[in-house]
Scaffold this active site. Sequence first.
Site, short mmCIF file in Angstrom:
data_model
loop_
_atom_site.label_atom_id
_atom_site.label_comp_id
_atom_site.label_asym_id
_atom_site.label_seq_id
_atom_site.Cartn_x
_atom_site.Cartn_y
_atom_site.Cartn_z
N ASP A 1 -4.78 -10.04 -1.26
CA ASP A 1 -4.97 -8.60 -1.45
C ASP A 1 -3.76 -7.92 -0.83
O ASP A 1 -2.67 -8.48 -0.86
CB ASP A 1 -6.30 -8.16 -0.82
CG ASP A 1 -6.89 -6.93 -1.50
OD1 ASP A 1 -6.19 -5.91 -1.60
OD2 ASP A 1 -8.06 -6.97 -1.93
N HIS B 1 -1.37 -7.70 -3.29
CA HIS B 1 -1.55 -6.54 -4.17
C HIS B 1 -0.49 -5.49 -3.88
O HIS B 1 -0.10 -4.73 -4.77
CB HIS B 1 -2.94 -5.95 -4.01
CG HIS B 1 -4.01 -6.76 -4.68
ND1 HIS B 1 -5.34 -6.41 -4.66
CD2 HIS B 1 -3.93 -7.90 -5.40
CE1 HIS B 1 -6.04 -7.31 -5.34
NE2 HIS B 1 -5.21 -8.23 -5.78
#
Length: 549
Positions: free
Chosen positions: A291, A325
């Site tokens: 993430d 991300h």
Amino acid sequence: MLFAGAFAQPKHTPNNPAAKAFAGKIMPQVKQVAFKRDTFNIAHFGAKGNGQALNTVSINNAITACNKNGGGVVTIPTGIWLTGPVVLKSNVNLHINRDAVLLFTKDFDQYPLVEGNWEGLPSARNQSPISGKNLENIAITGSGIVDGNGDAWRMVKKDKLTESQWKNLIASGGLLSEDKKTWYPSEKTLKGSQTKQPGVLLNGKTVKDYEDIKDFLRPNMVALTSCKKVLLEGVTFQNSPAWNLHPLLCEDVTVRNVQVKNPWYAQNGDGIDLESCKNALIENSTFDVGDDGICIKSGRDEEGRKRGVPTENVIIRNCIVYHAHGGFVIGSEMSGGVKNMFVSNCTFVGTDIGLRFKTTRGRGGVVEKIYIANINMKDIVGEALLFDMYYEAKDPVPLAGEKREAPKAEIFPVTAGTPVFKDFHISNVICTGAAKAIFVRGLPEMNISDIYLDNMVIKANKGMECTEAIGVHLNNVQLITNNTSPVISINNSSAITFDGLKYPDGIDLLFSINGDKTKNIRVNNTSLTSAKNKAEFANGASEQSLTIN
């Protein structure tokens, strides 16, 4: 006798490339830890490093003894040390040797549900593998490994695995979602995924109310709350159930020379989330996670605004982020505000987004005084620079076959829940590949404002899109795009300036200018002869909105 952990904080000097970019700014000073030299080996407390014996009691007894002695070093020696939750205490340096693995058990029963915090809200969570609260002068150091056994906890999307990996995962047990596209390790995990606001301790809810979805409430691996003088140095932190490193409401945090690793499919597998913290230094560290890589937060929505504690006075430098991300990220839980960030000399390779700033209606909070310099990027999957006030809690890059529609533009009243993005200064950026160079999208009722982008060379499939912004200034920016028109799209924005803009020869269209709110677009010191068409105007925009000098 005391010794200093992490030593003195290096100062910016004229030879430091960031010094010029941050000239005139008062740099944060971060207080450092210091410990007695007394050493407590966990093996002397009955721990066995054979990877089989559960050492929870022995390790925690060693930490308690060290604390009662006035502090010192608790050593994790050679071996694989299986354990349940470890609770830190003040004046203790948990030191993990190079040839040691602190491995957290897959037995969920070892992790009781406790009152914790998740994405800025008070929540029931399984107790974190490593935790500490209201402590002072603590550290996790060494060059060994902390492994959270996160694969036992996390759900996995089919689209993020190869066919063979997916078949092996299904064969290991667990359950599938109704559409067969998500794997869950247990029935409690599946049930939790279908529960509204799972774990949230509001409206009279207690920890006991969530026992039936316990497995879903994955813990952050290292959770440090309301601690002062914290050092994380040298260690590899990997395979976390949820977020990897989570300092919350801490002061004087130093993170140096750490490796933070998670599989790229690790949902919520952030690298570090610095939340409502004051005075922090993150340097010389590497992140490769599932993430966001390096993320700044300060609470979510009304609860975050009630807390009202910003993350402020933070230096981030000399870090590398691989898969994530976002490389450096602010938000989306930034309801307490974020200010005085100094980010420099970082490299992002293969991240979905490079510099990622995200929020949405309802958050509130002000993000301001953000200073970023000397950033290198390579193979960015989405945007190199993204400012977005329409965050939807989805992966930043759509999966294969996934369709997303742009949000409908509506004006809402300005309230305490209206977020503010302003006063960003970003300079000296090189990017050798991205889907889009720059994306700016504010709210109609609260435009993003005062963004200064200087000295950039960005190679991307598409150039720049700017919507609902005021005061965006590009100086000496080169956008190397494919022959995709337009290079720059401006929608309902004003006071946008381009000075020394460079773009590919022979481009079909340089500017697409849209919206009746668009005005005061200025282009200086820029050759326009290389574009077949300088500008097109639509949706109420007039030619008077563009001035070329």
